[in-house]
Scaffold this motif. Structure first.
Motif, short mmCIF file in Angstrom:
data_model
loop_
_atom_site.label_atom_id
_atom_site.label_comp_id
_atom_site.label_asym_id
_atom_site.label_seq_id
_atom_site.Cartn_x
_atom_site.Cartn_y
_atom_site.Cartn_z
N GLN A 170 -8.25 3.69 -1.79
CA GLN A 170 -9.12 2.41 -2.26
C GLN A 170 -10.30 2.65 -1.33
N ALA A 171 -11.43 2.66 -1.81
CA ALA A 171 -12.76 3.11 -1.42
C ALA A 171 -12.98 2.50 -0.18
N PRO A 172 -13.56 2.78 0.95
CA PRO A 172 -13.71 1.97 2.08
C PRO A 172 -15.28 1.30 1.89
N GLY A 173 -15.53 0.25 2.80
CA GLY A 173 -16.54 -0.42 2.64
C GLY A 173 -16.53 -1.62 1.63
N GLN A 174 -15.30 -2.21 1.34
CA GLN A 174 -15.08 -3.34 0.51
C GLN A 174 -15.49 -4.52 1.20
N THR A 175 -16.32 -5.43 0.50
CA THR A 175 -16.59 -6.69 0.71
C THR A 175 -15.57 -7.70 1.29
N VAL A 176 -15.42 -8.60 2.37
CA VAL A 176 -14.61 -9.47 2.63
C VAL A 176 -15.17 -10.89 2.42
N ASN A 177 -14.31 -11.97 2.42
CA ASN A 177 -14.93 -13.20 2.52
C ASN A 177 -14.72 -13.72 4.05
N PRO A 178 -15.79 -14.09 4.69
CA PRO A 178 -15.77 -14.53 6.03
C PRO A 178 -14.97 -15.82 6.24
N THR A 179 -14.74 -16.38 5.32
CA THR A 179 -14.32 -17.94 5.71
C THR A 179 -12.62 -17.97 5.24
N GLY A 180 -12.31 -16.99 4.19
CA GLY A 180 -11.17 -17.12 3.45
C GLY A 180 -10.94 -18.11 2.61
N PRO A 181 -9.89 -18.33 2.32
CA PRO A 181 -9.50 -19.74 1.31
C PRO A 181 -9.39 -20.80 1.80
N ALA A 205 -4.63 5.32 12.83
CA ALA A 205 -5.63 4.00 12.93
C ALA A 205 -6.91 4.03 11.80
N ALA A 206 -7.38 5.22 11.78
CA ALA A 206 -8.61 5.30 10.89
C ALA A 206 -8.15 4.74 9.23
N ILE A 207 -7.16 5.15 8.95
CA ILE A 207 -6.80 5.05 7.56
C ILE A 207 -6.53 3.60 7.41
N ASP A 208 -5.76 2.94 8.50
CA ASP A 208 -5.45 1.46 8.45
C ASP A 208 -6.75 0.66 8.50
N ALA A 209 -7.63 1.28 9.58
CA ALA A 209 -8.87 0.41 9.57
C ALA A 209 -9.61 0.42 8.60
N LEU A 210 -9.86 1.44 7.75
CA LEU A 210 -10.68 1.61 6.85
C LEU A 210 -10.15 1.22 5.30
N ALA A 211 -8.77 0.75 5.64
CA ALA A 211 -7.97 0.11 4.39
C ALA A 211 -8.04 0.94 3.24
N LEU A 212 -7.77 2.18 3.48
CA LEU A 212 -7.95 3.47 2.72
C LEU A 212 -6.79 3.45 1.44
N LEU A 213 -5.64 2.73 1.83
CA LEU A 213 -4.63 3.13 1.08
C LEU A 213 -4.20 1.53 0.62
N LYS A 214 -3.64 1.59 -0.72
CA LYS A 214 -3.18 0.46 -1.33
C LYS A 214 -1.73 0.68 -2.00
N PRO A 215 -0.97 -0.22 -1.97
CA PRO A 215 0.54 -0.06 -2.80
C PRO A 215 0.59 0.87 -4.10
N GLY A 216 1.25 1.67 -4.24
CA GLY A 216 1.52 2.21 -5.80
C GLY A 216 2.79 1.76 -6.20
N LYS A 217 3.33 2.65 -7.00
CA LYS A 217 4.68 2.17 -7.42
C LYS A 217 5.77 2.31 -6.42
N ALA A 218 6.93 1.81 -6.57
CA ALA A 218 7.72 1.48 -5.42
C ALA A 218 8.26 2.84 -5.09
N GLU A 219 8.12 3.04 -3.46
CA GLU A 219 8.33 4.30 -2.95
C GLU A 219 9.88 4.13 -2.18
N PRO A 220 10.58 5.28 -2.12
CA PRO A 220 11.65 5.24 -1.34
C PRO A 220 11.49 5.12 0.09
N LEU A 221 11.87 3.96 0.51
CA LEU A 221 11.79 3.71 1.91
C LEU A 221 12.62 4.95 2.84
N TRP A 222 13.30 5.47 2.59
CA TRP A 222 14.22 6.68 3.21
C TRP A 222 13.23 7.77 3.38
#
Length: 252
Positions: A74-85, A206-223
Motif C-alpha cells: 500500500q503506497a505511503p502518504g494516504q490521506t486520513v479523516n481527522p474527525t473519523g465517523p 516500526a517503519a512498515i507499521d507506521a507507514l501502513a505499507l501493508l494490507k491483508p491479502g489472501k488468507a495466510e497460514p498463521l503457523w
C-alpha cells in the motif's frame, strides 16, 4: 498492553537506564567498554552492518509474503479523516460523511522519527541485557546456564508490558536474545553488532507499521507468518532469526 499505553511507561524507564548503569559502573569500578560499549570505528562499522542485515532481512521476509499473496503493498502518504465517523440523526450508522481529510506525514518524516527511537531502544536493551546482565551473571554462573538465563530474562521481561497475551512470543524472543548474545561473543565482547541487529529489526518493523505499507491479502497460514502483531510466533520470522544466528556464528 496497548502500544499507546506502553510507550509512556517505557520511555521514562529507558531514559533512566543509562544513569542507572553509570551508577552501577562506578560502584563496581567497571568501565563502559567492559559492557561492550566502545565508541570507535570498529564498533560503528559492526553496528551499521548489523542494522543493514536486520532491516534487509525483514524487507526480504515481507517481500516473500507479498509475492505469495499473503500481504499487499500500500503506497505511503494516504490521506486520513481527522474527525473519523460521526453519529447523527441523519447518519445513524456512523459512516463517515465528512470529506475533509489531512495528508499523512511524509515517509521521510516518519523514517526520521522512527530511526532515532529504534537506535535508542536497541542500544538500551543491549546495554542492559547483553551488557550489564551478561557480565553480572557471568561471574556467578557457567557460560551455558548464564546464556539460558539471560535469554529467558530478556524474553520474559516483555510480559511486563504485554501481559499474558504476549506469552506466545516468549520462545521467539528467547531465540532473538540468543542470536543477539551470540553477536556479542562473535565480535569479541563488543555490543556493536548486537545493537545494530536489534535496532535494524525494530526500525524495519516500526517503519512498515507506521507507514501502513501493508494490507491483508489472501488468507495466510498463521503457523508460517505468526499471529497478528506477534510475528515471532511464525515459522518464517523464526527461520529468519535462526538464519541470522547461523551467519553470526560463521562470522565468529
Amino acid at each position: 498492553m496497548a502500544p499507546q499505553h506502553k510507550l509512556p511507561l517505557l520511555l521514562p524507564l529507558y531514559l533512566l537506564a543509562p544513569g542507572a548503569v553509570e551508577v552501577h559502573r562506578r560502584l563496581t569500578a567497571s568501565t563502559w567498554s567492559a559492557y561492550g560499549i566502545a565508541w570507535d570505528w570498529p564498533f560503528a562499522k559492526a553496528a551499521a552492518a548489523g542494522f543493514g542485515v536486520a532491516a534487509g532481512g525483514v524487507v526480504l521476509l515481507v517481500a516473500l509474503q507479498v509475492g505469495l499473496g499473503w500481504r499487499r503493498w500500500q503506497a505511503p502518504g494516504q490521506t486520513v479523516n481527522p474527525t473519523g465517523p460521526s453519529l447523527s440523526p441523519t447518519n445513524p450508522s456512523g459512516a463517515s460523511t465528512n470529506p475533509q481529510t489531512i495528508p499523512s506525514p511524509s515517509p521521510g518524516v516518519v523514517l526520521l522519527a522512527v530511526l532515532p527511537l529504534a537506535l535508542f531502544v536497541g542500544w538500551i536493551e543491549e546495554l542492559i541485557f547483553r551488557g550489564v546482565l551478561v557480565n553480572g551473571l557471568g561471574q556467578a554462573l557457567p557460560i551455558v546456564p548464564m546464556a539460558i538465563a539471560v535469554c529467558l530474562i530478556f524474553a520474559l521481561s516483555h510480559l511486563v508490558w504485554d501481559g499474558p497475551a504476549g506469552a506466545p512470543q516468549v520462545p521467539g524472543l528467547a531465540i532473538m536474545g540468543a542470536v543477539l548474545l551470540l553477536a556479542r561473543w562473535a565480535t569479541g565482547g563488543s555490543l556493536g553488532l548486537a545493537w545494530g541487529l536489534h535496532a535494524g529489526w525494530v526500525f524495519a518493523i516500526a517503519a512498515i507499521d507506521a507507514l501502513a505499507l501493508l494490507k491483508p491479502g489472501k488468507a495466510e497460514p498463521l503457523w508460517l507468518v505468526g499471529l497478528p502483531d506477534q510475528p515471532l510466533t511464525g515459522l518464517l520470522p523464526l527461520g529468519l532469526l535462526v538464519l541470522t544466528g547461523v551467519g553470526v556464528w560463521a562470522l565468529g
